[in-house]
Scaffold this motif. Structure first.
Motif, PDB file in Angstrom:
ATOM      1  N   ASN A  70       0.828  -1.211   0.000  1.00  9.51           N
ATOM      2  CA  ASN A  70       0.000   0.000   0.000  1.00  9.51           C
ATOM      3  C   ASN A  70       0.866   1.265   0.000  1.00  9.51           C
ATOM      4  O   ASN A  70       1.613   1.528   0.942  1.00  9.51           O
ATOM      5  CB  ASN A  70      -0.916  -0.006   1.227  1.00  9.51           C
ATOM      6  N   ASN A  71       0.742   2.084  -1.041  1.00 12.13           N
ATOM      7  CA  ASN A  71       1.494   3.333  -1.123  1.00 12.13           C
ATOM      8  C   ASN A  71       1.205   4.259   0.048  1.00 12.13           C
ATOM      9  O   ASN A  71       2.099   4.938   0.554  1.00 12.13           O
ATOM     10  CB  ASN A  71       1.171   4.053  -2.441  1.00 12.13           C
ATOM     11  N   GLN A  72      -0.030   4.276   0.496  1.00  7.03           N
ATOM     12  CA  GLN A  72      -0.419   5.196   1.560  1.00  7.03           C
ATOM     13  C   GLN A  72       0.228   4.839   2.900  1.00  7.03           C
ATOM     14  O   GLN A  72       0.414   5.707   3.756  1.00  7.03           O
ATOM     15  CB  GLN A  72      -1.948   5.203   1.714  1.00  7.03           C
ATOM     16  N   TYR A  73       0.597   3.582   3.086  1.00  9.39           N
ATOM     17  CA  TYR A  73       1.282   3.190   4.322  1.00  9.39           C
ATOM     18  C   TYR A  73       2.568   3.990   4.494  1.00  9.39           C
ATOM     19  O   TYR A  73       2.943   4.370   5.603  1.00  9.39           O
ATOM     20  CB  TYR A  73       1.604   1.698   4.277  1.00  9.39           C
ATOM     21  N   ASP A 108       3.313   6.920   2.815  1.00  6.35           N
ATOM     22  CA  ASP A 108       3.145   8.362   2.606  1.00  6.35           C
ATOM     23  C   ASP A 108       1.677   8.710   2.809  1.00  6.35           C
ATOM     24  O   ASP A 108       0.838   8.420   1.951  1.00  6.35           O
ATOM     25  CB  ASP A 108       3.610   8.751   1.197  1.00  6.35           C
ATOM     26  N   LYS A 109       1.374   9.332   3.925  1.00  6.46           N
ATOM     27  CA  LYS A 109      -0.022   9.647   4.260  1.00  6.46           C
ATOM     28  C   LYS A 109      -0.653  10.594   3.248  1.00  6.46           C
ATOM     29  O   LYS A 109      -1.882  10.644   3.110  1.00  6.46           O
ATOM     30  CB  LYS A 109      -0.090  10.268   5.660  1.00  6.46           C
ATOM     31  N   LYS A 114      -0.502  10.388   0.106  1.00  4.73           N
ATOM     32  CA  LYS A 114      -0.950   9.664  -1.086  1.00  4.73           C
ATOM     33  C   LYS A 114      -2.327   9.043  -0.863  1.00  4.73           C
ATOM     34  O   LYS A 114      -2.689   8.714   0.266  1.00  4.73           O
ATOM     35  CB  LYS A 114       0.050   8.558  -1.455  1.00  4.73           C
ATOM     36  N   GLU A 115      -3.066   8.886  -1.947  1.00  5.60           N
ATOM     37  CA  GLU A 115      -4.316   8.141  -1.868  1.00  5.60           C
ATOM     38  C   GLU A 115      -3.995   6.653  -1.717  1.00  5.60           C
ATOM     39  O   GLU A 115      -2.902   6.195  -2.053  1.00  5.60           O
ATOM     40  CB  GLU A 115      -5.152   8.355  -3.137  1.00  5.60           C
ATOM     41  N   GLU A 116      -4.963   5.907  -1.187  1.00 11.04           N
ATOM     42  CA  GLU A 116      -4.745   4.475  -1.020  1.00 11.04           C
ATOM     43  C   GLU A 116      -4.683   3.825  -2.398  1.00 11.04           C
ATOM     44  O   GLU A 116      -5.665   3.785  -3.131  1.00 11.04           O
ATOM     45  CB  GLU A 116      -5.871   3.862  -0.184  1.00 11.04           C
TER      46      GLU A 116
END
Length: 305
Positions: free
Chosen positions: A185-188, A190-191, A193-195
């Motif tokens: 998960n990219n959002q993990y 970088d907050k 970023k969208e999931e």
């Protein structure tokens, strides 16, 4: 089962395994490391490694390096090494399509420290809030190591995100775990970023056809791949990049079969000297016509053993 690519976990005797798979038609074979013998007992292995066997050429074997910023974000202190070195290799299919293949086995919770079991409904924020508190309190050293390993793999795979990739793994963590978020998960990371997901669980891309099902039949549960104290868990996975998902407009292949082979665990869930204590996860990818040749049938089958 007629696989083309197999990822092996818990390898002790690599020479014996290499000889066996070559007899079965897997001409190409690599390991990440050498399993080490006990200094006190030269007949006893004290470590294991992972291996990769393929019917197609394995090329460009590379190291996966620790991602230093992730070590800091998980409050890791001291010298970091993977608990088991992962494999990163390129396999060239008969169509000349390059496939990036990872094989990994993340840190196990051998001391049985408490770790949260999450459900699909739990948000990423909820998972991070609970787990990062346990890391701050130093209640789960194994999970801290596992999150650092998963994060390092995430950043390594992201460097090659334009290439189709698969990851064959024993994550030593459950479905919906924070480890899977760190890996995919990219959002993990970088907050802002969208999931969105770098990798996806191949199991979610295949639905088995059920004929003449009962109108009140419940959806079947996902098969366990390992058992502990009689309780089944999903610990073994095959992850795929978007290029191998039919939901991606420019996909080059799609999942056309996914199964868990667990017959050997039905009578003995703890395994034995002659059989694994984990189920085998098998995924079939069928490539689009423009990515195949007249000399092969389209499906390529991956196995995580």
């Amino acid at each position: 089962m007629d696989c083309d690519i197999i990822g092996f976990q818990e390898v002790f005797s690599k020479d014996a395994l290499e000889s066996l798979v070559k007899e079965l038609g897997f001409e190409y074979f690599v390991t990440a490391d050498e399993a080490k013998l006990s200094q006190n007992n030269p007949m006893k292995f004290v470590t294991t490694t992972v291996a990769l066997a393929s019917k197609y050429p394995i090329e460009n074997l590379q190291k996966v390096r620790p991602h230093t910023p992730s070590l800091k974000s998980h409050s890791f202190k001291g010298h970091f090494t993977f608990s088991r070195l992962p494999i990163k290799a390129t396999i060239t299919l008969p169509s000349q399509q390059a496939l990036l293949v990872y094989v990994c086995h993340l840190k196990s919770n051998r001391n049985n420290a408490f770790e949260y079991a999450f459900k699909q409904a739990h948000s990423l924020a909820h998972k991070k809030e609970l787990v990062f508190q346990t890391l701050t309190d130093k209640h789960s050293v194994a999970l801290q190591q596992r999150l650092c390993e998963a994060s390092s793999l995430f950043y390594d795979i992201r460097k090659s995100k334009s290439k189709p990739a698969v990851l064959l793994c024993d994550l030593n963590d459950k479905e919906f775990s924070l480890t899977i978020e760190a890996l995919t998960n990219n959002q993990y990371h970088d907050k802002a970023k969208e999931e969105s997901y770098l990798l996806e669980d191949a199991a979610y891309h295949y639905t088995q056809t059920v004929y003449n099902s009962h109108p009140e039949a419940k959806e079947s549960e996902r098969k366990a791949t390992s058992y502990f104290l009689g309780r089944g868990n999903v610990l073994d996975y095959i992850f795929i990049s978007k290029h191998l998902s039919k939901t991606y407009e420019e996909h080059i292949a799609e999942v056309t079969d996914y199964t868990v082979l667990d017959e050997h665990l039905q009578g003995n869930p703890d395994g034995s000297l002659l059989s694994s204590d984990h189920a085998q996860v098998v995924c079939e990818l069928t490539f689009n016509k423009e990515y195949t040749t007249p000399f092969i049938t389209p499906p390529e089958t991956l196995k995580n053993s």
